[in-house]
Write a protein that holds these residues in place. Structure first.
Motif, PDB file in Angstrom:
ATOM      1  N   MET A 208       0.835  -1.208   0.000  1.00 36.93           N
ATOM      2  CA  MET A 208       0.000   0.000   0.000  1.00 36.93           C
ATOM      3  C   MET A 208       0.865   1.251   0.000  1.00 36.93           C
ATOM      4  O   MET A 208       0.605   2.217  -0.728  1.00 36.93           O
ATOM      5  CB  MET A 208      -0.906  -0.001   1.223  1.00 36.93           C
ATOM      6  N   GLU A 209       1.924   1.244   0.804  1.00 34.23           N
ATOM      7  CA  GLU A 209       2.813   2.406   0.879  1.00 34.23           C
ATOM      8  C   GLU A 209       3.533   2.651  -0.440  1.00 34.23           C
ATOM      9  O   GLU A 209       3.696   3.794  -0.872  1.00 34.23           O
ATOM     10  CB  GLU A 209       3.853   2.193   1.979  1.00 34.23           C
ATOM     11  N   GLN A 210       3.953   1.588  -1.093  1.00 36.44           N
ATOM     12  CA  GLN A 210       4.722   1.731  -2.323  1.00 36.44           C
ATOM     13  C   GLN A 210       3.850   2.174  -3.493  1.00 36.44           C
ATOM     14  O   GLN A 210       4.227   3.056  -4.274  1.00 36.44           O
ATOM     15  CB  GLN A 210       5.419   0.407  -2.667  1.00 36.44           C
ATOM     16  N   LEU A 211       2.671   1.580  -3.614  1.00 43.06           N
ATOM     17  CA  LEU A 211       1.826   1.880  -4.769  1.00 43.06           C
ATOM     18  C   LEU A 211       1.114   3.225  -4.629  1.00 43.06           C
ATOM     19  O   LEU A 211       0.998   3.987  -5.586  1.00 43.06           O
ATOM     20  CB  LEU A 211       0.806   0.757  -4.970  1.00 43.06           C
ATOM     21  N   ARG A 212       0.589   3.493  -3.467  1.00 45.23           N
ATOM     22  CA  ARG A 212      -0.068   4.778  -3.160  1.00 45.23           C
ATOM     23  C   ARG A 212      -1.223   5.119  -4.110  1.00 45.23           C
ATOM     24  O   ARG A 212      -1.644   6.267  -4.190  1.00 45.23           O
ATOM     25  CB  ARG A 212       0.947   5.934  -3.203  1.00 45.23           C
ATOM     26  N   ASP A 213      -1.718   4.149  -4.803  1.00 49.07           N
ATOM     27  CA  ASP A 213      -2.800   4.441  -5.752  1.00 49.07           C
ATOM     28  C   ASP A 213      -4.127   3.825  -5.312  1.00 49.07           C
ATOM     29  O   ASP A 213      -5.114   3.877  -6.039  1.00 49.07           O
ATOM     30  CB  ASP A 213      -2.433   3.942  -7.153  1.00 49.07           C
ATOM     31  N   ARG A 214      -4.143   3.255  -4.135  1.00 47.69           N
ATOM     32  CA  ARG A 214      -5.370   2.656  -3.636  1.00 47.69           C
ATOM     33  C   ARG A 214      -6.137   3.668  -2.791  1.00 47.69           C
ATOM     34  O   ARG A 214      -5.563   4.563  -2.176  1.00 47.69           O
ATOM     35  CB  ARG A 214      -5.054   1.441  -2.755  1.00 47.69           C
ATOM     36  N   ASP A 215      -7.456   3.500  -2.749  1.00 52.10           N
ATOM     37  CA  ASP A 215      -8.255   4.333  -1.861  1.00 52.10           C
ATOM     38  C   ASP A 215      -7.789   4.177  -0.414  1.00 52.10           C
ATOM     39  O   ASP A 215      -7.807   5.133   0.364  1.00 52.10           O
ATOM     40  CB  ASP A 215      -9.734   3.956  -1.951  1.00 52.10           C
TER      41      ASP A 215
END
Length: 241
Positions: free
Chosen positions: A199-206
């Motif tokens: 989640m931290e790396q992608l940062r594109d999730r709600d």
């Protein structure tokens, strides 16, 4: 007399704490008010100190550490608040547990807003809910969405994302909502490291948007809410004059 920015510091001085606690205990007609105030003053101050220290530490740590530090901060703050209404706290080991639980292994395609926590009959959460807020809920579990949505500082994200919900549950007292959300986030950090790192790396999730906004605002709101609660006790004690 005391504003929200100074009352926490004011009550971290023994000479101020003892008469404050004594007045709290006199209001509940405790016959040993002065003795309990003397015995509990240092524990009360220690809880506020630790709450402050964990919160300040959270402001200077990576995202993955913040939920743990904020959860510990609020835990210590709440224990101090409980000493103002229950001079014998903690009477048993049962009240020292979290009072909440969550699914350890998350489902495939896990989404934070859809996750929920279960309320346990014993532990810090139900004890604080009853004794600090006279709050009882018939719900056995509650979702992160139900807890986050009523928080004023989250409203702009819900509007931006145009998210709807069918929830009609009663909003929780804000401090209890913070406690439950931080508990769940701390469990994610401890047991779902792969999901958290992704989640931290992608940062594109709600999930990332909701979590980072909540953590940012929670670090500001927690000390204010604690101070407001103590200010209410101060006002009732008659020590303001």
């Amino acid at each position: 007399m005391r504003d929200n920015q100074t009352i926490l510091a004011y009550l971290q001085v023994t000479a101020h704490t003892r008469p404050f606690l004594a007045s709290c205990y006199e209001r509940i007609e405790n016959r040993r008010a002065s003795q309990h105030a003397y015995n509990n003053a240092e524990r009360f101050i220690y809880g506020l100190n630790l709450g402050d220290e964990y919160l300040q530490s959270s402001l200077h740590t990576p995202l993955s550490v913040q939920p743990l530090l904020l959860y510990y901060s609020l835990t210590h703050y709440l224990k101090s608040l409980l000493l103002t209404v229950d001079p014998g706290y903690p009477a048993t080991a049962k009240v020292l547990a979290h009072g909440l639980s969550t699914r350890k292994r998350k489902r495939q395609h896990y989404r934070f807003l859809e996750d929920d926590i279960r309320i346990q009959p014993n532990g810090l959460f139900p004890y604080a809910a009853r004794h600090l807020f006279a709050f009882e809920t018939t719900e056995e579990k509650v979702s992160m969405d139900e807890l986050l949505r009523p928080l004023p500082f989250m409203s702009w994200i819900y509007e931006y994302k145009n998210l709807q919900t069918d929830s009609t549950g009663e909003p929780w007292p804000e401090l209890l909502a913070h406690f439950a959300i931080l508990y769940n986030l701390s469990m994610l950090v401890r047991y779902e490291g792969e999901w958290w790192g992704e989640m931290e790396q992608l940062r594109d999730r709600d999930d990332y948007v909701f979590i980072t906004q909540f953590l940012k605002e929670s670090s500001n709101r927690i000390p204010l809410l604690i101070a407001e609660w103590l200010k209410g006790q101060f006002h009732q004690s008659g020590l303001e004059n």
